[in-house]
Design a protein around this motif. Structure first.
Motif, PDB file in Angstrom:
ATOM      1  N   ASP A   1      11.529 -31.002  -0.382  1.00 48.77           N
ATOM      2  CA  ASP A   1      10.289 -31.693  -0.022  1.00 48.77           C
ATOM      3  C   ASP A   1       9.507 -30.771   0.915  1.00 48.77           C
ATOM      4  O   ASP A   1       9.969 -30.436   1.999  1.00 48.77           O
ATOM      5  CB  ASP A   1      10.615 -33.013   0.676  1.00 48.77           C
ATOM      6  N   PHE A   2       8.312 -30.349   0.484  1.00 48.66           N
ATOM      7  CA  PHE A   2       7.544 -29.369   1.241  1.00 48.66           C
ATOM      8  C   PHE A   2       6.513 -30.002   2.170  1.00 48.66           C
ATOM      9  O   PHE A   2       5.650 -29.309   2.698  1.00 48.66           O
ATOM     10  CB  PHE A   2       6.842 -28.401   0.281  1.00 48.66           C
ATOM     11  N   SER A   3       6.593 -31.304   2.385  1.00 51.52           N
ATOM     12  CA  SER A   3       5.582 -31.976   3.210  1.00 51.52           C
ATOM     13  C   SER A   3       5.561 -31.441   4.644  1.00 51.52           C
ATOM     14  O   SER A   3       4.508 -31.401   5.287  1.00 51.52           O
ATOM     15  CB  SER A   3       5.816 -33.482   3.212  1.00 51.52           C
TER      16      SER A   3
ATOM     17  N   ARG B   1       1.114 -28.279  -0.767  1.00 52.99           N
ATOM     18  CA  ARG B   1       0.868 -28.140  -2.201  1.00 52.99           C
ATOM     19  C   ARG B   1       1.035 -26.686  -2.649  1.00 52.99           C
ATOM     20  O   ARG B   1       1.588 -26.412  -3.718  1.00 52.99           O
ATOM     21  CB  ARG B   1      -0.540 -28.632  -2.536  1.00 52.99           C
ATOM     22  N   VAL B   2       0.566 -25.743  -1.831  1.00 49.55           N
ATOM     23  CA  VAL B   2       0.706 -24.325  -2.160  1.00 49.55           C
ATOM     24  C   VAL B   2       2.178 -23.922  -2.171  1.00 49.55           C
ATOM     25  O   VAL B   2       2.636 -23.190  -3.055  1.00 49.55           O
ATOM     26  CB  VAL B   2      -0.084 -23.457  -1.157  1.00 49.55           C
ATOM     27  N   ALA B   3       2.933 -24.416  -1.193  1.00 54.31           N
ATOM     28  CA  ALA B   3       4.368 -24.119  -1.141  1.00 54.31           C
ATOM     29  C   ALA B   3       5.076 -24.665  -2.380  1.00 54.31           C
ATOM     30  O   ALA B   3       5.932 -23.988  -2.976  1.00 54.31           O
ATOM     31  CB  ALA B   3       4.978 -24.698   0.124  1.00 54.31           C
ATOM     32  N   GLN B   4       4.723 -25.875  -2.773  1.00 55.53           N
ATOM     33  CA  GLN B   4       5.347 -26.475  -3.949  1.00 55.53           C
ATOM     34  C   GLN B   4       5.004 -25.682  -5.216  1.00 55.53           C
ATOM     35  O   GLN B   4       5.875 -25.427  -6.055  1.00 55.53           O
ATOM     36  CB  GLN B   4       4.877 -27.927  -4.111  1.00 55.53           C
TER      37      GLN B   4
ATOM     38  N   HIS C   1       0.817  -1.212   0.000  1.00 55.49           N
ATOM     39  CA  HIS C   1       0.000   0.000   0.000  1.00 55.49           C
ATOM     40  C   HIS C   1       0.854   1.267   0.000  1.00 55.49           C
ATOM     41  O   HIS C   1       0.393   2.323  -0.435  1.00 55.49           O
ATOM     42  CB  HIS C   1      -0.922   0.009   1.223  1.00 55.49           C
ATOM     43  N   SER C   2       2.082   1.158   0.511  1.00 52.26           N
ATOM     44  CA  SER C   2       2.956   2.331   0.610  1.00 52.26           C
ATOM     45  C   SER C   2       3.694   2.623  -0.685  1.00 52.26           C
ATOM     46  O   SER C   2       4.269   3.705  -0.834  1.00 52.26           O
ATOM     47  CB  SER C   2       3.972   2.125   1.742  1.00 52.26           C
ATOM     48  N   GLY C   3       3.702   1.678  -1.604  1.00 54.19           N
ATOM     49  CA  GLY C   3       4.372   1.904  -2.882  1.00 54.19           C
ATOM     50  C   GLY C   3       5.734   1.277  -3.015  1.00 54.19           C
ATOM     51  O   GLY C   3       6.468   1.579  -3.966  1.00 54.19           O
ATOM     52  N   PHE C   4       6.124   0.399  -2.086  1.00 52.42           N
ATOM     53  CA  PHE C   4       7.407  -0.295  -2.198  1.00 52.42           C
ATOM     54  C   PHE C   4       7.319  -1.454  -3.193  1.00 52.42           C
ATOM     55  O   PHE C   4       6.280  -2.133  -3.263  1.00 52.42           O
ATOM     56  CB  PHE C   4       7.822  -0.897  -0.852  1.00 52.42           C
ATOM     57  N   PRO C   5       8.391  -1.736  -3.919  1.00 47.18           N
ATOM     58  CA  PRO C   5       8.482  -3.030  -4.603  1.00 47.18           C
ATOM     59  C   PRO C   5       8.680  -4.120  -3.549  1.00 47.18           C
ATOM     60  O   PRO C   5       9.559  -4.002  -2.699  1.00 47.18           O
ATOM     61  CB  PRO C   5       9.730  -2.883  -5.487  1.00 47.18           C
ATOM     62  N   VAL C   6       7.830  -5.154  -3.577  1.00 46.31           N
ATOM     63  CA  VAL C   6       7.885  -6.225  -2.583  1.00 46.31           C
ATOM     64  C   VAL C   6       8.002  -7.564  -3.312  1.00 46.31           C
ATOM     65  O   VAL C   6       7.198  -7.847  -4.207  1.00 46.31           O
ATOM     66  CB  VAL C   6       6.624  -6.234  -1.691  1.00 46.31           C
ATOM     67  N   PRO C   7       8.986  -8.393  -2.976  1.00 42.90           N
ATOM     68  CA  PRO C   7       9.105  -9.703  -3.635  1.00 42.90           C
ATOM     69  C   PRO C   7       7.848 -10.544  -3.398  1.00 42.90           C
ATOM     70  O   PRO C   7       7.236 -10.483  -2.329  1.00 42.90           O
ATOM     71  CB  PRO C   7      10.321 -10.345  -2.950  1.00 42.90           C
ATOM     72  N   ALA C   8       7.459 -11.326  -4.402  1.00 39.01           N
ATOM     73  CA  ALA C   8       6.327 -12.237  -4.246  1.00 39.01           C
ATOM     74  C   ALA C   8       6.558 -13.122  -3.034  1.00 39.01           C
ATOM     75  O   ALA C   8       7.643 -13.664  -2.845  1.00 39.01           O
ATOM     76  CB  ALA C   8       6.158 -13.078  -5.510  1.00 39.01           C
ATOM     77  N   THR C   9       5.527 -13.259  -2.196  1.00 36.82           N
ATOM     78  CA  THR C   9       5.659 -13.967  -0.916  1.00 36.82           C
ATOM     79  C   THR C   9       4.417 -14.809  -0.655  1.00 36.82           C
ATOM     80  O   THR C   9       3.307 -14.415  -1.037  1.00 36.82           O
ATOM     81  CB  THR C   9       5.832 -12.959   0.245  1.00 36.82           C
ATOM     82  N   VAL C  10       4.608 -15.942  -0.003  1.00 33.10           N
ATOM     83  CA  VAL C  10       3.492 -16.738   0.463  1.00 33.10           C
ATOM     84  C   VAL C  10       3.786 -17.204   1.882  1.00 33.10           C
ATOM     85  O   VAL C  10       4.928 -17.523   2.226  1.00 33.10           O
ATOM     86  CB  VAL C  10       3.221 -17.958  -0.461  1.00 33.10           C
ATOM     87  N   VAL C  11       2.758 -17.173   2.731  1.00 32.71           N
ATOM     88  CA  VAL C  11       2.832 -17.746   4.080  1.00 32.71           C
ATOM     89  C   VAL C  11       1.765 -18.830   4.130  1.00 32.71           C
ATOM     90  O   VAL C  11       0.571 -18.532   3.971  1.00 32.71           O
ATOM     91  CB  VAL C  11       2.579 -16.687   5.172  1.00 32.71           C
ATOM     92  N   THR C  12       2.158 -20.063   4.340  1.00 35.24           N
ATOM     93  CA  THR C  12       1.207 -21.152   4.181  1.00 35.24           C
ATOM     94  C   THR C  12       1.532 -22.351   5.063  1.00 35.24           C
ATOM     95  O   THR C  12       2.684 -22.521   5.485  1.00 35.24           O
ATOM     96  CB  THR C  12       1.168 -21.615   2.706  1.00 35.24           C
TER      97      THR C  12
END
Length: 311
Positions: free
Chosen positions: A184-186, A145-148, A130-141
């Motif tokens: 292995d993301f199990s 399967r989503v991590a993989q 929202h502030s206008g920074f470039p932010v690397p694509a990120t996932v918290v999960t």
């Protein structure tokens, strides 16, 4: 009017600010909540609509209506040094101390509610967007399967702690680590996992925001370096001028987060883009000042000692 510094006894960064406050002739009290009760004492009265409060340590007493500002630096756990410490006593002491301080009109660096929210990494990432920074694509999960799928999509990803350094004695270090291609993301199902697109950086950037003053420093990274906090690259921090876009984004972030102080970490890529990694609302600045000679401690002291608006 007095500046109250909440921190532990051994805090070199606080020492630097104390020296600057003394130079300015600003009255101050340094107080460790771990010393309450014991070395420290408090009293608060709420009678007929009136509030009177007092805090003492080392033979000094400060009235709550005489506080100009409160710097929450590195306070100890309330009642940690009590003769018979307990979780219950810590809770009681914390309620009494911070409840009393919240009744004052002092300025906070940083206000406790805002600081607690600002510590949350997922909230930081959204606010950075929202502030206008470039932010690397990120996932918290917690979905393997989503991590993989995330790793397959971005190919080069890192894993890092969601909450930072875990508690413990001795403390455990959890460096940001590049995820191998055959990972292995199990085990992701065992706890929330933060994965982020890897930024091939040319330098680490630390930007310290003190009110409206910004102090940016750059340290050249080694090829393939992932976490600049660990290992000696042979390079030192040097002052750098933040781009106008970054200045605007920092100002917006500080406004949205309601922070008076923030230590921003960026990864600078080969094109010179500063990618937002995190903002530590209580981050260290002493090592930056020592290497760059940027007057950060003086800026903090100036903010704490300024008349300003209270509340």
């Amino acid at each position: 009017m007095t500046v109250l510094i909440l921190t532990c006894e051994q805090d070199v960064t606080a020492d630097m600010v104390v020296a600057q406050l003394h130079r300015r002739g600003a009255p101050l009290v340094r107080f460790d909540p771990g010393d309450l009760p014991g070395e420290g004492a408090l009293s608060a009265e709420y009678v007929r609509g009136e509030f009177r409060g007092y805090l003492s340590t080392g033979g000094r007493v400060v009235s709550m209506d005489g506080l100009r500002s409160i710097w929450v630096r590195r306070p100890g756990e309330p009642a940690a040094h009590a003769p018979e410490p307990s979780p219950w006593l810590s809770a009681e002491t914390g309620q009494a101390l911070y409840g009393m301080l919240d009744c004052t009109a002092a300025r906070w660096m940083n206000e406790r509610g805002a600081a607690a929210r600002a510590r949350l990494k997922p909230w930081q990432l959204r606010t950075a967007h929202h502030s206008g920074f470039p932010v690397p694509a990120t996932v918290v999960t917690t979905y393997p399967r989503v991590a993989q799928q995330f790793a397959d999509q971005y190919r080069h990803v890192v894993v890092k702690a969601v909450s930072g350094r875990p508690p413990g004695d001795p403390p455990m270090a959890l460096p940001t680590t590049l995820v191998p291609s055959d990972a292995d993301f199990s085990e992701v199902a065992a706890g929330p996992t933060l994965l982020q697109r890897y930024i091939a950086k040319s330098a680490d950037i630390r930007l310290t925001a003190v009110g409206e003053e910004l102090f940016a420093a750059r340290k050249t990274a080694e090829p393939g370096q992932v976490d600049g906090r660990f290992g000696d690259t042979g390079h030192t921090w040097k002052p750098v001028e933040p781009p106008a876009r970054v200045r605007r984004a920092v100002a917006r972030y500080m406004e949205l987060a309601r922070l008076a102080y923030g230590a921003f970490d960026f990864a600078e890529d080969a094109e010179g883009t500063w990618w937002f990694l995190e903002c530590n609302q209580g981050g260290q600045f002493g090592f930056i000042e020592l290497e760059t000679e940027q007057p950060i401690a003086d800026a903090v002291a100036g903010w704490l000692a300024a008349p300003g608006e209270t509340g």
